[in-house]
Design an enzyme around this catalytic site. Structure first.
Site, PDB file in Angstrom:
ATOM      1  N   GLY A 116       0.524  -1.322   0.239  1.00  0.00           N
ATOM      2  CA  GLY A 116       0.298   0.257  -0.122  1.00  0.00           C
ATOM      3  C   GLY A 116       1.051   1.345  -0.465  1.00  0.00           C
ATOM      4  CG  ASP A 117       3.186   4.428   1.975  1.00  0.00           C
ATOM      5  OD1 ASP A 117       3.008   5.277   0.716  1.00  0.00           O
ATOM      6  OD2 ASP A 117       3.457   4.883   2.951  1.00  0.00           O
ATOM      7  CE1 TYR A 118       8.473  -2.971  -0.799  1.00  0.00           C
ATOM      8  CE2 TYR A 118       9.105  -2.209  -2.776  1.00  0.00           C
ATOM      9  CZ  TYR A 118       9.038  -3.156  -1.830  1.00  0.00           C
ATOM     10  OH  TYR A 118       9.998  -3.999  -1.120  1.00  0.00           O
TER      11      TYR A 118
END
Length: 308
Positions: free
Chosen positions: A204-206
């Site tokens: 999701g927030d890579y």
């Protein structure tokens, strides 16, 4: 209970105050108490504060009762991070930092200690992208049969509604074609996703800053904002990594497209879907940054979106 003596990192104070429009002040005040409760709960000894630490989380380097090093993370409560503990539990250290203990009601996690001073950002871009994709593949697994993770479709619908509202920001007047394209593409991607049925657990927030060196594995992911959906959505945030470096390189437009195509091909995802999700996520981040007064990052996001 005596609160431990430490200084809250300046970056954490700044981002919480700016991003929460003052609502985070009470949480900042409560941080010493939350830290003291967690240290006592898990019989931990505080070593030092991790600087600069997270943007919306306090990270304390601690030792467990048996002397094992660990990291205590106390995150600002927000919906995107509410299922971090569940994702880390499901991955169980496979590709991600291992969760040792958790008190999700307080936003508090006890994690294995990684080398916070050696993120993927410390590697040259080409090598970092290769390592990042290898680590990300490990996270793309089926979620538990019964899970509470938010679906990409539901999450993106909320982002689309917020983007449509921010379309009317005075600073966005010259960006309307880009914003409208992002809205149109995301609608088409969501409509088509129902026929693909690719439901994997996503980070999701890579990005390179969320991947750290470790002893038991070369690189492990941290700080997920987990969702369930298609790989192209997760990969999109990696496409727009290191924007400052990309913007300053010769021929940035061509470099941006090469990066997108290379990542799509290496991950075996559709180029057009990756471009669409990258454009949407970057434009959405750009207008969000404008809305909170972060014009520096807004400019980088929106310039990149125009490149692709």
């Amino acid at each position: 209970m005596t609160a431990p003596g430490f200084r809250i990192p300046a970056r954490l104070q700044d981002t919480v105050r700016r991003w929460t429009d003052g609502a985070g002040e009470a949480w900042l005040t409560a941080l010493p108490r939350l830290a003291a409760e967690s240290l006592a709960r898990w019989d931990l000894v505080l070593e030092r504060v991790c600087e600069p630490g997270g943007q919306i989380s306090l990270v304390l380097l601690v030792r467990r009762a048996d002397g094992t090093p660990a990291a205590l993370k106390i995150g600002y409560p927000h919906p995107e991070g509410a299922q971090e503990h569940a994702a880390l539990t499901h991955w169980d250290g496979h590709g991600a930092v291992r969760l040792l203990e958790s008190a999700p009601e307080d936003g508090t996690l006890l994690l294995e200690r990684l080398n916070s001073e050696v993120p993927l950002l410390s590697l040259p871009e080409g090598k970092a992208m290769l390592e990042a994709l290898g680590a990300l593949r490990l996270l793309w697994v089926a979620p538990p049969e019964q899970h509470d993770f938010t679906l990409v479709a539901d999450y993106v619908q909320g982002l689309r509604e917020a983007l449509a509202r921010r379309r009317d920001l005075p600073a966005a007047a010259e960006l309307l074609p880009l914003v409208d394209e992002a809205l149109e593409l995301s609608a088409a991607l969501l409509a088509d996703a129902t026929t693909r049925d690719e439901r994997l657990l996503l980070h999701g927030d890579y990005h390179h800053g969320n991947v750290l060196a470790a002893e038991r594995s070369p690189w492990l992911a941290i700080d997920p904002k987990p969702l369930v959906g298609e790989r192209a959505y997760d990969l999109a945030w990696l496409v727009q990594d290191r924007l400052e470096t990309l913007a300053g390189s010769p021929g940035p437009e061509a470099a941006a497209r090469r990066r997108l195509h290379r990542l799509a091909d290496d991950a075996a995802v559709d180029r057009d879907r990756l471009r669409g999700w990258t454009l949407f996520r970057t434009v959405e981040a750009g207008l969000w940054s404008l809305d909170v007064g972060d014009t520096q990052h807004a400019s980088l996001y929106l310039e990149f979106a125009a490149m692709i």
